[in-house]
Motif scaffolding. Sequence first.
Motif, PDB file in Angstrom:
ATOM      1  N   MET A  88       0.827  -1.203   0.000  1.00  0.00           N
ATOM      2  CA  MET A  88       0.000   0.000   0.000  1.00  0.00           C
ATOM      3  C   MET A  88       0.866   1.259   0.000  1.00  0.00           C
ATOM      4  N   VAL A  89       1.928   1.244   0.805  1.00  0.00           N
ATOM      5  CA  VAL A  89       2.814   2.417   0.870  1.00  0.00           C
ATOM      6  C   VAL A  89       3.460   2.668  -0.485  1.00  0.00           C
ATOM      7  N   GLU A  90       3.921   1.605  -1.136  1.00  0.00           N
ATOM      8  CA  GLU A  90       4.554   1.778  -2.446  1.00  0.00           C
ATOM      9  C   GLU A  90       3.551   2.308  -3.470  1.00  0.00           C
ATOM     10  N   ALA A  91       2.282   1.857  -3.379  1.00  0.00           N
ATOM     11  CA  ALA A  91       1.258   2.354  -4.298  1.00  0.00           C
ATOM     12  C   ALA A  91       1.018   3.842  -4.090  1.00  0.00           C
ATOM     13  N   SER A 123       1.703   7.071  -6.959  1.00  0.00           N
ATOM     14  CA  SER A 123       0.569   7.826  -7.503  1.00  0.00           C
ATOM     15  C   SER A 123       0.398   9.119  -6.719  1.00  0.00           C
ATOM     16  N   GLU A 124       0.620  10.243  -7.376  1.00  0.00           N
ATOM     17  CA  GLU A 124       0.492  11.537  -6.718  1.00  0.00           C
ATOM     18  C   GLU A 124      -0.942  11.780  -6.268  1.00  0.00           C
ATOM     19  N   GLU A 125      -1.910  11.329  -7.072  1.00  0.00           N
ATOM     20  CA  GLU A 125      -3.317  11.544  -6.737  1.00  0.00           C
ATOM     21  C   GLU A 125      -3.711  10.737  -5.497  1.00  0.00           C
ATOM     22  N   LEU A 126      -3.301   9.455  -5.474  1.00  0.00           N
ATOM     23  CA  LEU A 126      -3.590   8.630  -4.297  1.00  0.00           C
ATOM     24  C   LEU A 126      -2.923   9.200  -3.049  1.00  0.00           C
ATOM     25  N   LEU A 127      -1.699   9.674  -3.216  1.00  0.00           N
ATOM     26  CA  LEU A 127      -0.977  10.234  -2.082  1.00  0.00           C
ATOM     27  C   LEU A 127      -1.708  11.436  -1.504  1.00  0.00           C
ATOM     28  N   LYS A 128      -2.188  12.328  -2.373  1.00  0.00           N
ATOM     29  CA  LYS A 128      -2.899  13.520  -1.892  1.00  0.00           C
ATOM     30  C   LYS A 128      -4.206  13.150  -1.202  1.00  0.00           C
ATOM     31  N   GLN A 129      -4.920  12.158  -1.739  1.00  0.00           N
ATOM     32  CA  GLN A 129      -6.176  11.727  -1.112  1.00  0.00           C
ATOM     33  C   GLN A 129      -5.914  11.147   0.275  1.00  0.00           C
ATOM     34  N   GLN A 130      -4.893  10.282   0.359  1.00  0.00           N
ATOM     35  CA  GLN A 130      -4.564   9.671   1.649  1.00  0.00           C
ATOM     36  C   GLN A 130      -4.087  10.722   2.645  1.00  0.00           C
ATOM     37  N   ALA A 131      -3.244  11.649   2.187  1.00  0.00           N
ATOM     38  CA  ALA A 131      -2.730  12.698   3.069  1.00  0.00           C
ATOM     39  C   ALA A 131      -3.861  13.574   3.593  1.00  0.00           C
ATOM     40  N   GLN A 180       8.353   7.476   2.671  1.00  0.00           N
ATOM     41  CA  GLN A 180       9.617   7.065   2.065  1.00  0.00           C
ATOM     42  C   GLN A 180      10.584   6.541   3.125  1.00  0.00           C
ATOM     43  N   ASP A 181      10.611   7.197   4.297  1.00  0.00           N
ATOM     44  CA  ASP A 181      11.456   6.722   5.394  1.00  0.00           C
ATOM     45  C   ASP A 181      11.016   5.338   5.852  1.00  0.00           C
ATOM     46  N   ALA A 182       9.687   5.128   5.943  1.00  0.00           N
ATOM     47  CA  ALA A 182       9.171   3.830   6.390  1.00  0.00           C
ATOM     48  C   ALA A 182       9.558   2.722   5.420  1.00  0.00           C
TER      49      ALA A 182
END
Length: 332
Positions: free
Chosen positions: A1-4, A8-16, A86-88
């Motif tokens: 999940m973290v790698e996904a 994906s910038e869009e997924l990252l923004k939604q999750q954030a 990224q650290d994780a």
Amino acid sequence: MVEALLQSEELLKQQAKSVFERCDLNRNGQIERDELQMLCESMHERIGLKLLNQIDLGRQLARFDDDFSGGLDPEEFVRLYKHLLQDAVGDAEERIMTLMHVIMMLPMPRAVSSGLRRALPPDPRFIRAILASEQLLQQQAGAVFVQCDRDLNGQIDRDELWGLCAALHEALGLSMQDDVSLGRRLAQFDDDSSGGLDRREFVRLYKELLQDALRREMPSPPSRRFARGDEVLAPYLGESSGRKYHALVTSVVEVGVEVLVGLRWLRPPAGLHPEEYVSGNGLDDTLCTRVPAELVEMKTSECPIDQVTLTVGTLEHGRVEAELDRRSPLSI
């Protein structure tokens, strides 16, 4: 999940955005140091992020706080959240390489022997029967002991215990033990400090491992739900008595896997039963505090039966009309 998320910038923004809303406990539109600390602790438990001390927290906050506001707005938080993910990932890769090195150094084969697998309970449903009978437990533990004692020295050492835990993990879903946990388990039941477990000591350890596997099979209790305005009973965390007092729910916040209930403490009505209220004990009832949901319980209104007046009216269209005296509340 973290790698996904990282791909994906869009997924990252939604999750954030979702994480930001859960972490912004005071709803001021910023993630501050205390809220960032709770986030890092949650990410440590869920994906293995290294815990940050107060100095590191301050550095991370300052690194992404472009407007020097002392907190992170949603846009600044996206960059920080990506950095933490990224650290994780980097920490996880390092731990996997270390673990693979440890496994390669173990004398145990990667595949657990078929004999040991056959000696284990065939299904989690059998665990209750084994634990309920001392005779069955002794027989089962004896069969497992013989299969685990690969060097035939009459003891189960750390490497052999690792093989047993791996087999229990495959067969019954028992959580895998790390090297430190294995050492603690061994020391806990090694009464003669021999460095291994004889048959008698092994029976006690095996019983505890089966109990751990059984607990994993038990369904977790449903989480208690609270809504704003509910009257509840909760412990005031400013004292150590553990006593529960009357409070009003102001918010319900999820922080990682934990649910926190925001409370405002109530004043005692006209001096009645002051011991049931925080302010009756001289504490400040204007405080709004957050308490873990598992410590909070709903308050039900109770009314003595002699305070309820029931009037049965006349029969009308085949039904009895009843009226409760409205001077006393009644909870059904």
